[in-house]
Design a protein around this motif. Structure first.
Motif, PDB file in Angstrom:
ATOM      1  N   LEU A 262       0.811  -1.217   0.000  1.00 26.32           N
ATOM      2  CA  LEU A 262       0.000   0.000   0.000  1.00 26.32           C
ATOM      3  C   LEU A 262       0.847   1.272   0.000  1.00 26.32           C
TER       4      LEU A 262
ATOM      5  N   LEU B 214      -6.911  -2.852  -3.221  1.00 29.03           N
ATOM      6  CA  LEU B 214      -6.510  -1.473  -3.541  1.00 29.03           C
ATOM      7  C   LEU B 214      -6.896  -1.115  -4.970  1.00 29.03           C
TER       8      LEU B 214
ATOM      9  N   ILE C 195      -7.998  -0.307   6.543  1.00 26.50           N
ATOM     10  CA  ILE C 195      -6.768  -1.022   6.180  1.00 26.50           C
ATOM     11  C   ILE C 195      -6.479  -2.109   7.209  1.00 26.50           C
TER      12      ILE C 195
ATOM     13  N   PHE D  41      -7.082   5.464  -2.765  1.00 23.50           N
ATOM     14  CA  PHE D  41      -7.458   4.589  -1.662  1.00 23.50           C
ATOM     15  C   PHE D  41      -8.971   4.509  -1.478  1.00 23.50           C
TER      16      PHE D  41
END
Length: 256
Positions: free
Chosen positions: A146, A219, A198, A152
């Motif tokens: 990430l 993602l 996340i 995002f």
């Protein structure tokens, strides 16, 4: 005159940082206390708004005032008037172009997980308890995918009001310290629920339900429905903000 302050708070007694109908909020408590010391109404601006239950070790705020007070007078006066769950760590005069939110270069958070078979008794309001064993190494490996600048959108809430989801993630580390797993995140800015989403996604990897490469797929999907659950707020703490050196703003709880 513009004043900057470092703020520490326990998020559990409050309905988040931002002023709203539900009370108390951290913003409302700070504005009431600062206004009392300044002898005039004060509006504050913060580096990053936090949700209900989220704490902070080094939030940064600023406000404007014509009141003449020394940093010590501001600190002692505000802390005397504040809710016991909030404290001013330091106060300093800053340039008029300083803005707690818009001048920030990065923001940092940590998320703490107690990973053991029995629930916590101590510090339970500042931890998320996960009883099933977690592979923190797999979580860390997945988190590295990430890093960098990405869209995002898959990790923001439906209530997020940001105009776009492009953010630059600078740090995403997952480490184990005995029974605790600590996730460290830094970014230029975060979306609403971004860290908690996340973490909820990394937990699926930690449990072995998904492979490391799955996080990249989430993602790229740009679809919140593809990610994991929103992790509880109690494990999340706002740990610091960085600013350009010209403002001389500390990035930890120490000052001078």
């Amino acid at each position: 005159m513009r004043i900057a302050c470092g703020i520490e708070y326990d998020g559990n007694p409050f309905f988040g940082f931002q002023m709203q109908k539900q009370e108390p909020t951290i913003q409302s408590c700070l504005e009431q206390a600062i206004s009392q010391v300044a002898n005039h109404p004060v509006k504050i601006f913060c580096a990053g708004r936090t949700d209900t239950g989220v704490s902070a070790r080094q939030q940064v705020i600023h406000f404007d005032t014509d009141a003449e007070r020394t940093p010590r007078q501001w600190t002692l006066g505000i802390n005397t008037a504040l809710h016991e769950g909030i404290v001013v760590l330091w106060v300093q005069v800053v340039a008029d172009d300083f803005h707690a939110r818009f001048s920030a270069l990065s923001r940092s958070y940590e998320y703490r997980i107690l990973n053991r078979s029995v629930r916590p008794a101590i510090n339970r309001q500042y931890l998320t308890w996960i009883l099933r064993p977690l592979d923190h190494d797999a979580m860390h490996e997945a988190a590295q995918t990430l890093l960098g600048t990405h869209d995002f959108n898959a990790f923001r809430s439906s209530q997020c009001q940001a105009p776009h989801a492009k953010r630059t993630l600078l740090q995403a580390d997952v480490v184990r310290d005995g029974e605790e797993i600590i996730c460290h995140f830094s970014a230029n800015a975060f979306l609403h629920h971004m860290i908690r989403n996340i973490v909820g996604t990394l937990l699926k990897v930690g449990h072995g339900n998904k492979p490391v490469c799955w996080v990249t797929e989430v993602l790229r999907s740009l679809d919140r429905k593809q990610a994991g659950m929103t992790a509880p707020p109690q494990g999340l703490t706002f740990t610091g903000v960085t600013y350009p050196d010209q403002y001389q703003i500390p990035n930890d709880a120490t000052k001078q």
